[in-house]
Design a protein around this motif. Sequence first.
Motif, PDB file in Angstrom:
ATOM      1  N   THR A 126       0.873  -1.184   0.000  1.00  0.00           N
ATOM      2  CA  THR A 126       0.000   0.000   0.000  1.00  0.00           C
ATOM      3  C   THR A 126       0.903   1.225   0.000  1.00  0.00           C
ATOM      4  O   THR A 126       1.729   1.396   0.901  1.00  0.00           O
ATOM      5  CB  THR A 126      -0.915   0.036   1.251  1.00  0.00           C
ATOM      6  N   HIS A 127       0.795   2.042  -1.023  1.00  0.00           N
ATOM      7  CA  HIS A 127       1.596   3.276  -1.112  1.00  0.00           C
ATOM      8  C   HIS A 127       0.685   4.357  -1.695  1.00  0.00           C
ATOM      9  O   HIS A 127       0.410   4.382  -2.892  1.00  0.00           O
ATOM     10  CB  HIS A 127       2.837   3.059  -1.982  1.00  0.00           C
ATOM     11  N   VAL A 174      -5.462  -0.362   6.584  1.00  0.00           N
ATOM     12  CA  VAL A 174      -4.089  -0.480   7.114  1.00  0.00           C
ATOM     13  C   VAL A 174      -3.913   0.335   8.397  1.00  0.00           C
ATOM     14  O   VAL A 174      -2.793   0.631   8.807  1.00  0.00           O
ATOM     15  CB  VAL A 174      -3.030  -0.046   6.058  1.00  0.00           C
ATOM     16  N   GLU A 175      -5.031   0.652   9.070  1.00  0.00           N
ATOM     17  CA  GLU A 175      -4.962   1.592  10.195  1.00  0.00           C
ATOM     18  C   GLU A 175      -4.099   1.099  11.363  1.00  0.00           C
ATOM     19  O   GLU A 175      -3.646   1.891  12.169  1.00  0.00           O
ATOM     20  CB  GLU A 175      -6.377   1.958  10.687  1.00  0.00           C
ATOM     21  N   ASP A 176      -3.840  -0.206  11.443  1.00  0.00           N
ATOM     22  CA  ASP A 176      -3.056  -0.702  12.577  1.00  0.00           C
ATOM     23  C   ASP A 176      -1.556  -0.689  12.334  1.00  0.00           C
ATOM     24  O   ASP A 176      -0.774  -0.901  13.259  1.00  0.00           O
ATOM     25  CB  ASP A 176      -3.505  -2.127  12.949  1.00  0.00           C
ATOM     26  N   ALA A 220      -6.168   5.777   5.809  1.00  0.00           N
ATOM     27  CA  ALA A 220      -5.572   4.515   6.280  1.00  0.00           C
ATOM     28  C   ALA A 220      -6.671   3.534   6.693  1.00  0.00           C
ATOM     29  O   ALA A 220      -6.605   2.343   6.385  1.00  0.00           O
ATOM     30  CB  ALA A 220      -4.611   4.785   7.436  1.00  0.00           C
ATOM     31  N   ARG A 221      -7.686   4.051   7.388  1.00  0.00           N
ATOM     32  CA  ARG A 221      -8.823   3.181   7.771  1.00  0.00           C
ATOM     33  C   ARG A 221      -9.508   2.626   6.535  1.00  0.00           C
ATOM     34  O   ARG A 221      -9.786   1.431   6.436  1.00  0.00           O
ATOM     35  CB  ARG A 221      -9.836   3.981   8.610  1.00  0.00           C
ATOM     36  N   PHE A 266       0.943   1.520   9.640  1.00  0.00           N
ATOM     37  CA  PHE A 266       1.358   2.258   8.446  1.00  0.00           C
ATOM     38  C   PHE A 266       2.383   3.303   8.836  1.00  0.00           C
ATOM     39  O   PHE A 266       2.518   3.655  10.005  1.00  0.00           O
ATOM     40  CB  PHE A 266       0.155   2.887   7.719  1.00  0.00           C
ATOM     41  N   ALA A 275      -8.292   2.172   3.667  1.00  0.00           N
ATOM     42  CA  ALA A 275      -7.411   1.222   2.965  1.00  0.00           C
ATOM     43  C   ALA A 275      -7.212  -0.053   3.778  1.00  0.00           C
ATOM     44  O   ALA A 275      -6.575  -0.994   3.309  1.00  0.00           O
ATOM     45  CB  ALA A 275      -6.067   1.894   2.665  1.00  0.00           C
ATOM     46  N   ALA A 308       2.366   0.948   3.727  1.00  0.00           N
ATOM     47  CA  ALA A 308       1.925  -0.140   4.592  1.00  0.00           C
ATOM     48  C   ALA A 308       2.013  -1.459   3.843  1.00  0.00           C
ATOM     49  O   ALA A 308       2.161  -1.480   2.624  1.00  0.00           O
ATOM     50  CB  ALA A 308       0.487   0.101   5.038  1.00  0.00           C
ATOM     51  N   GLY A 309       1.954  -2.536   4.631  1.00  0.00           N
ATOM     52  CA  GLY A 309       1.908  -3.859   4.020  1.00  0.00           C
ATOM     53  C   GLY A 309       3.258  -4.525   3.943  1.00  0.00           C
ATOM     54  O   GLY A 309       3.400  -5.593   3.357  1.00  0.00           O
ATOM     55  N   LYS A 310       4.264  -3.874   4.517  1.00  0.00           N
ATOM     56  CA  LYS A 310       5.553  -4.549   4.635  1.00  0.00           C
ATOM     57  C   LYS A 310       6.172  -4.126   5.960  1.00  0.00           C
ATOM     58  O   LYS A 310       5.736  -3.160   6.574  1.00  0.00           O
ATOM     59  CB  LYS A 310       6.472  -4.216   3.465  1.00  0.00           C
TER      60      LYS A 310
END
Length: 115
Positions: A37-38, A77-79, A72-73, A81, A75, A104-106
Amino acid sequence: MTETLFTKIINRELPSDVVYEDEHCIAIKDIAPKAPTHLLVIPKKAIPRLVDASDEDKALLGHVMLAVGEIARQAGVEDAFRVIVNNGADVGQTVFHLHLHILAGKTFSEAQLGF
Ligand code: 5GP
């Protein structure tokens, strides 16, 4: 002021993948993602760099930070990013229209500040 790349995207003169928009900012998918996620959160007002923001931008900057949370929410990824602002060419700023990267996501190591 000359139109920036991001002004053209905001004005739909250039295509992009828009994931969020309100009165003051827009969020798009980065064209060259550095993480699963970027996203780029871009105030519609074309402030070149963070350091160029002034007192009159206080409410706008607060608005953008709150929008980051909402984006972020949305997407999912809120926890976990990371938010990055590059200020100046020497640290990698390439588009001189203020924007916040949401990544996010890595896994980012503690020491790794960039992406
Ligand atoms: P900077 O390096 O200035 O902090 O970030 C600029 C970001 O904009 C880069 O991550 C780059 O991949 C992204 N970018 C550059 N041109 C475009 C474009 O035309 N569309 C989109 N969606 N992103 C772009």
